[in-house]
Design an enzyme around this catalytic site. Structure first.
Site, PDB file in Angstrom:
ATOM      1  N   GLY A 209      31.946  57.652  45.063  1.00  0.00           N
ATOM      2  CA  GLY A 209      32.396  58.839  44.343  1.00  0.00           C
ATOM      3  C   GLY A 209      31.341  59.927  44.365  1.00  0.00           C
ATOM      4  CB  SER A 210      31.099  62.982  42.376  1.00  0.00           C
ATOM      5  OG  SER A 210      31.043  62.532  41.023  1.00  0.00           O
ATOM      6  N   GLY A 214      27.944  58.910  40.003  1.00  0.00           N
ATOM      7  CA  GLY A 214      26.983  57.883  40.378  1.00  0.00           C
ATOM      8  C   GLY A 214      25.844  57.786  39.390  1.00  0.00           C
ATOM      9  CD  GLU A 231      30.758  55.811  51.052  1.00  0.00           C
ATOM     10  OE1 GLU A 231      31.333  56.772  51.573  1.00  0.00           O
ATOM     11  OE2 GLU A 231      31.174  54.641  51.091  1.00  0.00           O
ATOM     12  CB  CYS A 265      31.991  60.450  51.823  1.00  0.00           C
ATOM     13  SG  CYS A 265      32.809  60.017  50.275  1.00  0.00           S
TER      14      CYS A 265
END
Length: 462
Positions: A209-210, A214, A231, A265
């Protein structure tokens, strides 16, 4: 607090799915089932766990048409591409199932003065997978399959945009005969997710995610002495050298920019082109982009669907408008994409020229169908600009001099480096990032290390 989670389809703005969020008691009971089931699951021979998971993949693929349709309506990917997510899920799952025996086998050391010495890989216990909407199956499978095969139990919390994805995966594994409690899903609020991470029962969190999210995951896990795989974002660059095959470079790079409406991403968001081929590249790029068909994702002719929500599209519109105010120029005439309207998730593809790194469009993640293009005079200038980023997920160079390309790749701060391709995951290679793109590793045999721990055996012969 709202107890009903509603998924609004970007295709037409309708509510596509409604689900009741789990209560604290339901979360606790799910964790207890996982802890109990994991003890028996880990005791099964590896070959049996692999066979059950392989059967689960079969069950999942058998449901391909329904799954593809649901992806399109939940997050807006054109229907002609949604089935590829199922194929990608299968490819990655099969690779990791095949790799398990090698990745999980004990490390046996040479005998030494009457001692047997070896290292086993033990399952951690319960793994929590927090999955995103943009590649709802491809991201999740990276952690789910190795975790299960290694003997862990898995709880998946999927994005509120794609809740059916969690349900479909769990259904397939239960249908295949994986024992109840080994793989479960929860639709949870942020508060209940934090509670689960801090419960003491979860031993690893795999999050995609963002960057801000994170950081919240790390805060929740602090003091629990558990592992966290993150990630996060990307602002991935591509460099087109003067010796590049432009036919290959234009098609590959622009697909890397615009596939999934730029919501990848590892999508390309920055393009650096050698000055000797810059004008030619722009002409070809403009022609290529104008071939896209923006429209409703369920239309078989659509090649560029809506962004996931209107607010995401407005964010990209603001980035573009700000860059133009600062001197950037639009390469694409947005009037050629009449579906693109302010106040909707439908956004025309765009390439910006006359950009520089002072503009947000060149250093802040866009996560949409846009990229900035800069002219460079040398490899050295390109390398400096490619590394001028808070992110480092992937990077690509297009060149016919492969030896020189690898030499330049050694200088780039990135998790994955490509030559003459981009925006692709090979399951046999480690998937990882540097800087704010996260930490940890999935895929390849190395990916099993995140969901296991080493246990050393030192046996004296008497």
């Amino acid at each position: 607090m709202e107890s009903i989670q509603k998924t609004v389809s970007p295709v037409d703005g309708s509510i596509y799915v409604e689900r009741e969020l789990a209560s604290g008691d339901q979360v606790d009971k799910t964790l207890l089932r996982a802890l109990s089931a994991q003890e028996q699951w880990r005791s099964l021979p590896l070959e049996e766990r692999v066979a059950l998971c392989s059967r689960a993949v079969d069950c999942f693929v058998d449901n391909k048409d329904q799954i593809a349709d649901e992806i399109t309506w939940q997050m807006g990917r054109p229907i002609q591409f949604s089935g590829g997510e199922v194929s990608g899920f299968e490819e990655r799952a099969r690779f990791m199932l095949d790799a398990a025996s090698s990745a999980l086998k004990p490390i046996v050391l040479p005998k030494r003065r009457g001692f047997d010495r070896y290292i086993k890989r033990e399952p951690l216990g319960v793994v929590l997978v927090i999955a995103p909407w943009n590649y709802p199956y491809l991201t999740a499978v990276n952690s789910i399959v190795p975790a299960l095969v290694a003997g862990n139990a898995v709880i998946i919390k999927h994005s509120a945009q794609t809740p059916l994805c969690a349900e479909r995966m769990v259904e397939a594994f239960l249908k295949a005969g994986v024992p109840e409690g080994v793989f479960q899903f929860l639709h949870m609020s942020h508060e209940e997710t934090r509670h689960l991470i801090q419960s003491g029962g979860v031993r690893h969190v795999a999050f995609t995610g963002s960057v801000p999210a994170g950081k919240e995951i790390e805060k929740a896990a602090a003091g629990q002495f558990i592992s966290v795989g993150l990630e996060l974002g990307g602002k991935d660059p591509a460099y087109i050298r003067e010796d590049a095959d432009l036919d290959v470079a234009v098609e590959s790079v622009l697909d890397g920019v615009f596939f999934n409406s730029g919501q990848s991403c590892c999508g390309i968001e920055r393009i650096y082109v050698h000055q000797s081929i810059y004008d030619d590249f722009l002409k070809r790029a403009e022609t290529f982009v104008n071939q896209y068909k923006l429209g409703p994702a369920h239309n078989p002719e659509t090649t560029l669907g809506p962004m996931v929500r209107t607010s995401a599209a407005e964010f990209v519109r603001q980035q573009v408008a700000e860059a133009v105010e600062q001197g950037a120029q639009k390469l694409i005439n947005e009037k050629k994409f009449p579906q693109s309207n302010s106040g909707t998730p439908y956004l025309a593809p765009q390439l910006l020229v006359n950009v520089n790194h002072s503009m947000r469009i060149m250093h802040e993640e866009s996560f949409g169908p846009v990229a900035g293009i800069m002219k460079v005079s040398s490899d050295e200038e390109a390398m400096k600009l490619m590394n001028d980023s808070d992110f480092g997920l992937t990077a690509a160079i297009y060149t016919q001099d492969l030896e020189k390309g690898v030499e330049l790749g050694d200088q780039i701060e990135t998790g994955t480096f490509f030559i003459n391709r981009c925006d692709y995951l090979d399951p046999s290679l480690a998937w990882t990032g540097v800087k704010q793109s996260g930490r940890g590793c999935t895929l390849s045999e190395l990916g099993f290390e995140a969901v296991t721990r080493p246990k050393s055996y030192h046996v004296k012969q008497v």
